[in-house]
Motif scaffolding. Sequence first.
Motif, PDB file in Angstrom:
ATOM      1  N   TYR A  17       0.817  -1.220   0.000  1.00  0.00           N
ATOM      2  CA  TYR A  17       0.000   0.000   0.000  1.00  0.00           C
ATOM      3  C   TYR A  17       0.847   1.265   0.000  1.00  0.00           C
ATOM      4  O   TYR A  17       0.426   2.306  -0.505  1.00  0.00           O
ATOM      5  CB  TYR A  17      -0.930   0.007   1.219  1.00  0.00           C
ATOM      6  CG  TYR A  17      -1.881  -1.149   1.279  1.00  0.00           C
ATOM      7  CD1 TYR A  17      -2.890  -1.310   0.337  1.00  0.00           C
ATOM      8  CD2 TYR A  17      -1.779  -2.115   2.287  1.00  0.00           C
ATOM      9  CE1 TYR A  17      -3.774  -2.381   0.390  1.00  0.00           C
ATOM     10  CE2 TYR A  17      -2.649  -3.185   2.356  1.00  0.00           C
ATOM     11  CZ  TYR A  17      -3.645  -3.313   1.401  1.00  0.00           C
ATOM     12  OH  TYR A  17      -4.503  -4.374   1.458  1.00  0.00           O
ATOM     13  N   PRO A  27      -5.459   5.987   1.991  1.00  0.00           N
ATOM     14  CA  PRO A  27      -6.874   6.292   2.222  1.00  0.00           C
ATOM     15  C   PRO A  27      -7.560   5.263   3.108  1.00  0.00           C
ATOM     16  O   PRO A  27      -7.265   4.074   3.056  1.00  0.00           O
ATOM     17  CB  PRO A  27      -7.467   6.281   0.805  1.00  0.00           C
ATOM     18  CG  PRO A  27      -6.569   5.377   0.032  1.00  0.00           C
ATOM     19  CD  PRO A  27      -5.194   5.566   0.599  1.00  0.00           C
ATOM     20  N   ASP A  30     -11.828   4.662   1.374  1.00  0.00           N
ATOM     21  CA  ASP A  30     -11.872   5.311   0.062  1.00  0.00           C
ATOM     22  C   ASP A  30     -12.392   6.740   0.136  1.00  0.00           C
ATOM     23  O   ASP A  30     -12.907   7.277  -0.843  1.00  0.00           O
ATOM     24  CB  ASP A  30     -12.748   4.503  -0.921  1.00  0.00           C
ATOM     25  CG  ASP A  30     -12.147   3.138  -1.222  1.00  0.00           C
ATOM     26  OD1 ASP A  30     -10.911   3.050  -1.282  1.00  0.00           O
ATOM     27  OD2 ASP A  30     -12.917   2.176  -1.376  1.00  0.00           O
ATOM     28  N   ARG A  31     -12.260   7.370   1.311  1.00  0.00           N
ATOM     29  CA  ARG A  31     -12.811   8.713   1.460  1.00  0.00           C
ATOM     30  C   ARG A  31     -11.790   9.708   1.998  1.00  0.00           C
ATOM     31  O   ARG A  31     -11.680  10.814   1.497  1.00  0.00           O
ATOM     32  CB  ARG A  31     -14.026   8.688   2.387  1.00  0.00           C
ATOM     33  CG  ARG A  31     -15.133   7.769   1.912  1.00  0.00           C
ATOM     34  CD  ARG A  31     -16.347   7.842   2.800  1.00  0.00           C
ATOM     35  NE  ARG A  31     -17.015   9.123   2.667  1.00  0.00           N
ATOM     36  CZ  ARG A  31     -18.161   9.407   3.291  1.00  0.00           C
ATOM     37  NH1 ARG A  31     -18.724   8.534   4.075  1.00  0.00           N
ATOM     38  NH2 ARG A  31     -18.725  10.595   3.112  1.00  0.00           N
ATOM     39  N   SER A  33      -7.749  10.267   3.929  1.00  0.00           N
ATOM     40  CA  SER A  33      -6.472   9.688   4.339  1.00  0.00           C
ATOM     41  C   SER A  33      -6.386   9.684   5.860  1.00  0.00           C
ATOM     42  O   SER A  33      -7.115  10.415   6.544  1.00  0.00           O
ATOM     43  CB  SER A  33      -5.310  10.496   3.757  1.00  0.00           C
ATOM     44  OG  SER A  33      -5.248  11.778   4.369  1.00  0.00           O
ATOM     45  N   ASN A 223     -10.352  -0.131   7.266  1.00  0.00           N
ATOM     46  CA  ASN A 223     -11.297   0.072   6.166  1.00  0.00           C
ATOM     47  C   ASN A 223     -12.638  -0.595   6.450  1.00  0.00           C
ATOM     48  O   ASN A 223     -13.699  -0.046   6.131  1.00  0.00           O
ATOM     49  CB  ASN A 223     -10.707  -0.464   4.863  1.00  0.00           C
ATOM     50  CG  ASN A 223      -9.731   0.505   4.242  1.00  0.00           C
ATOM     51  OD1 ASN A 223     -10.117   1.549   3.725  1.00  0.00           O
ATOM     52  ND2 ASN A 223      -8.448   0.185   4.302  1.00  0.00           N
ATOM     53  N   PRO A 242     -17.154  12.927  -0.907  1.00  0.00           N
ATOM     54  CA  PRO A 242     -15.794  12.554  -0.511  1.00  0.00           C
ATOM     55  C   PRO A 242     -14.765  13.512  -1.104  1.00  0.00           C
ATOM     56  O   PRO A 242     -14.928  14.027  -2.211  1.00  0.00           O
ATOM     57  CB  PRO A 242     -15.624  11.138  -1.078  1.00  0.00           C
ATOM     58  CG  PRO A 242     -17.023  10.638  -1.266  1.00  0.00           C
ATOM     59  CD  PRO A 242     -17.846  11.840  -1.597  1.00  0.00           C
ATOM     60  N   ALA A 245      -9.008  11.633  -3.372  1.00  0.00           N
ATOM     61  CA  ALA A 245      -8.140  10.645  -2.776  1.00  0.00           C
ATOM     62  C   ALA A 245      -6.685  11.089  -2.837  1.00  0.00           C
ATOM     63  O   ALA A 245      -6.313  11.887  -3.699  1.00  0.00           O
ATOM     64  CB  ALA A 245      -8.300   9.296  -3.483  1.00  0.00           C
ATOM     65  N   ASP A 247      -4.068   9.815  -3.984  1.00  0.00           N
ATOM     66  CA  ASP A 247      -3.333   9.585  -5.221  1.00  0.00           C
ATOM     67  C   ASP A 247      -3.568  10.709  -6.232  1.00  0.00           C
ATOM     68  O   ASP A 247      -2.853  10.818  -7.231  1.00  0.00           O
ATOM     69  CB  ASP A 247      -3.653   8.229  -5.839  1.00  0.00           C
ATOM     70  CG  ASP A 247      -5.139   8.022  -6.116  1.00  0.00           C
ATOM     71  OD1 ASP A 247      -5.923   8.995  -5.976  1.00  0.00           O
ATOM     72  OD2 ASP A 247      -5.511   6.898  -6.480  1.00  0.00           O
TER      73      ASP A 247
END
Length: 255
Positions: A17, A27, A30-31, A33, A223, A242, A245, A247
């Motif tokens: 990761y 993250p 998925d919302r 960090s 998660n 959200p 992210a 990335d």
Amino acid sequence: MHAVILAGGKGTRLRPYTTCVPKPLVPIGDRYSILEIVMHQLAHYGFTHVTLAIGHMGTLIRSFVGDGSRFGLQVTYLEEATPLGTIGPLLGALGSLPEHFLVMNGDVLTNLNYAKLLRGHAASSAPVTVATYAREVRSEFGVLDIDGGTITHFREKPVFNFMVSMGIYGFSRETLERYPAGRPFGFDDLVLDLLSRETRPASFPFDGYWLDIGRPEDYDRANADFDRYIGMLMPGMTLGTPVPAPDAYLNGAPA
């Protein structure tokens, strides 16, 4: 109300990761960090200033956090040219820190009230106050006590209970002024030295939600838990669209 977040590690235990993203920007759900959750929590509890100690992939953290204004915080940075451990990065920057301040790892997911910890520390005479958590480890094996080649006691898959550090501390600046800057110095080094001088740290016990996201299984659990605990972990947050992210910032996009 000042907090120092240690965000300079390589996160090797959390690979793959952390191959392209520093661990504090991984993250959750998925919302958000990890670092974003922590920054929101600090602002919620009344902190106004944050110092981010960065090293590995620090430019990504700078790009993501910026000056902290979107969190309602003033953010400054400490850069490690070489790894200095948990406490080492602070020793060259004591002049920029207040008399009492919070120090925490950048990979902690908890609903601990950071302000309560810091206020409790400031009101005490302890050199450092450590947030502590009760953990239980179940042995997969039968445990034997042996004396002189004979078995004296047997316990079938016993349970061991102990207290651990949560990676969150209340510090006093004068505690660190005796140590030289510019060399690696870990929290373990500090505690062992304090104990050798009979200057005992204080414990701040906590029994709420806490995860040290250091391993893939811890990350998977975070998660899985996040949707259930999001209201607790993001107090006061209006949960809507959200945010981008982490990335999205890999190519240097502005925060």
